[in-house]
Scaffold this motif. Sequence first.
Motif, PDB file in Angstrom:
ATOM      1  N   PHE A   1      -0.327  10.978  -3.783  1.00 37.06           N
ATOM      2  CA  PHE A   1      -1.284  10.267  -2.927  1.00 37.06           C
ATOM      3  C   PHE A   1      -1.692   8.953  -3.592  1.00 37.06           C
ATOM      4  CE2 PHE A   1      -1.937  14.784  -1.921  1.00 37.06           C
ATOM      5  CZ  PHE A   1      -1.878  14.763  -0.535  1.00 37.06           C
ATOM      6  N   ASP A   2      -1.791   7.900  -2.801  1.00 43.10           N
ATOM      7  CA  ASP A   2      -2.248   6.612  -3.319  1.00 43.10           C
ATOM      8  C   ASP A   2      -2.840   5.818  -2.156  1.00 43.10           C
ATOM      9  OD1 ASP A   2      -1.348   5.221  -6.239  1.00 43.10           O
ATOM     10  OD2 ASP A   2      -2.121   3.839  -4.736  1.00 43.10           O
ATOM     11  N   ASN A   3      -3.694   4.838  -2.490  1.00 42.88           N
ATOM     12  CA  ASN A   3      -4.271   4.002  -1.432  1.00 42.88           C
ATOM     13  C   ASN A   3      -3.691   2.595  -1.428  1.00 42.88           C
ATOM     14  OD1 ASN A   3      -5.485   2.869  -3.655  1.00 42.88           O
ATOM     15  ND2 ASN A   3      -7.592   3.080  -2.916  1.00 42.88           N
ATOM     16  N   SER A   4      -2.617   2.373  -2.208  1.00 42.01           N
ATOM     17  CA  SER A   4      -1.970   1.067  -2.243  1.00 42.01           C
ATOM     18  C   SER A   4      -0.699   1.102  -1.400  1.00 42.01           C
ATOM     19  CB  SER A   4      -1.608   0.692  -3.681  1.00 42.01           C
ATOM     20  OG  SER A   4      -0.690  -0.390  -3.701  1.00 42.01           O
ATOM     21  N   PRO A   5      -0.641   0.342  -0.305  1.00 42.70           N
ATOM     22  CA  PRO A   5       0.589   0.305   0.499  1.00 42.70           C
ATOM     23  C   PRO A   5       1.795  -0.160  -0.313  1.00 42.70           C
ATOM     24  CG  PRO A   5      -1.238  -0.671   1.718  1.00 42.70           C
ATOM     25  CD  PRO A   5      -1.718  -0.463   0.311  1.00 42.70           C
ATOM     26  N   GLU A   6       1.570  -1.105  -1.240  1.00 37.51           N
ATOM     27  CA  GLU A   6       2.673  -1.621  -2.044  1.00 37.51           C
ATOM     28  C   GLU A   6       3.253  -0.534  -2.942  1.00 37.51           C
ATOM     29  OE1 GLU A   6      -0.114  -4.778  -0.821  1.00 37.51           O
ATOM     30  OE2 GLU A   6      -0.399  -2.945  -1.983  1.00 37.51           O
ATOM     31  N   MET A   7       2.386   0.225  -3.574  1.00 40.38           N
ATOM     32  CA  MET A   7       2.850   1.304  -4.444  1.00 40.38           C
ATOM     33  C   MET A   7       3.546   2.397  -3.625  1.00 40.38           C
ATOM     34  SD  MET A   7       2.296   0.713  -7.654  1.00 40.38           S
ATOM     35  CE  MET A   7       1.177   0.227  -8.980  1.00 40.38           C
ATOM     36  N   LEU A   8       2.982   2.743  -2.473  1.00 37.02           N
ATOM     37  CA  LEU A   8       3.581   3.793  -1.650  1.00 37.02           C
ATOM     38  C   LEU A   8       4.943   3.384  -1.109  1.00 37.02           C
ATOM     39  CD1 LEU A   8       0.468   5.128   0.286  1.00 37.02           C
ATOM     40  CD2 LEU A   8       1.807   6.363  -1.425  1.00 37.02           C
ATOM     41  N   ASP A   9       5.111   2.117  -0.759  1.00 38.23           N
ATOM     42  CA  ASP A   9       6.423   1.648  -0.303  1.00 38.23           C
ATOM     43  C   ASP A   9       7.478   1.876  -1.379  1.00 38.23           C
ATOM     44  OD1 ASP A   9       5.464   0.867   2.149  1.00 38.23           O
ATOM     45  OD2 ASP A   9       5.335  -1.268   1.656  1.00 38.23           O
ATOM     46  N   GLU A  10       7.137   1.557  -2.617  1.00 43.31           N
ATOM     47  CA  GLU A  10       8.066   1.769  -3.729  1.00 43.31           C
ATOM     48  C   GLU A  10       8.363   3.256  -3.900  1.00 43.31           C
ATOM     49  OE1 GLU A  10      10.292   0.759  -7.311  1.00 43.31           O
ATOM     50  OE2 GLU A  10       9.573  -0.462  -5.627  1.00 43.31           O
ATOM     51  N   ALA A  11       7.321   4.088  -3.834  1.00 40.17           N
ATOM     52  CA  ALA A  11       7.493   5.530  -4.029  1.00 40.17           C
ATOM     53  C   ALA A  11       8.362   6.136  -2.932  1.00 40.17           C
ATOM     54  CB  ALA A  11       6.126   6.208  -4.069  1.00 40.17           C
ATOM     55  N   HIS A  12       8.085   5.778  -1.679  1.00 36.94           N
ATOM     56  CA  HIS A  12       8.887   6.294  -0.563  1.00 36.94           C
ATOM     57  C   HIS A  12      10.370   5.927  -0.744  1.00 36.94           C
ATOM     58  CE1 HIS A  12       5.742   7.881   1.975  1.00 36.94           C
ATOM     59  NE2 HIS A  12       5.106   6.729   2.043  1.00 36.94           N
ATOM     60  N   THR A  13      10.608   4.676  -1.093  1.00 30.85           N
ATOM     61  CA  THR A  13      11.978   4.173  -1.169  1.00 30.85           C
ATOM     62  C   THR A  13      12.761   4.792  -2.321  1.00 30.85           C
ATOM     63  OG1 THR A  13      11.291   2.062  -0.201  1.00 30.85           O
ATOM     64  CG2 THR A  13      13.380   2.093  -1.413  1.00 30.85           C
TER      65      THR A  13
END
Length: 270
Positions: free
Chosen positions: A65-77
């Motif tokens: 879980f994170d609240n940073s869209p930038e970090m989540l985009d990297e994690a998803h990818t």
Amino acid sequence: MTKPLWDPAQYLRHAGHRARPFADLLARVPALPTQAPRIADLGCGPGNVTALLTERWPAAHVTGFDNSPEMLDEAHTEHEGPTAGGGRLDFAHADARTWTPAEPYDLILSNATLQWVPGHADRFADWISGLRPGGTLAFQVPDNIDAPLHALMRDLAAAPRWKSRLAGVLRHNGSVHAPGAYLDRLARLGCTADVWQTTYFHVLEGEDPVLDWVKGTGLRPALTALADDPEARDAFLAEYRDLLREAYPSAPYGTVLPFRRLFAVAVKEA
């Protein structure tokens, strides 16, 4: 404190050094209550260390879980998907200030995140309530707010040139509690708690490596506040860089960054 905008690429420039405390925390987590555990990683960032959880528990369903869209985009990818042991790794948006377990968890873990969460110790009761009996709450936070790295940053932000733009932006002394305070809080919530500190002596390479390090973490609120004024941002960085060069001199083998961290592992009564 300004909500920082995160840069996954900058954060990952020192991924090896940043991952070591996570591994040290993970090594102290005991056996979990179920064979296919449910695990939450609060503040997962780009997901590179969250993925290590699936190596320790191959059958686990792990959600970062994170609240940073930038970090989540990297994690998803880079990291999301099924795991070799029949488990699953996924990521979702959530804020640690308000996140509450919606199902029973075997392990709730947070790595270098809670220092950004005001009142985070008040969240422990909800998180522990969401653990299965015998489950674990484990976290690690930087415990060096008094180090030159941060003190120089705060002093500079309070200087006449910068205080109108940066007053109240940076983390302060109360962002992390004393080890005994965490131990007391967790024990009173019915857990067997283990709390300790470790100081790492990171040997960093390259030009102005301490500045490069902090640009990925503690400096993010200041960079965010100055993002609309590149000239001012660069001037602030130049002043801060000169202060860091004096505080952390280079040696023939690199630049040493002493970095103290605080760890806690709390096991709920079975």
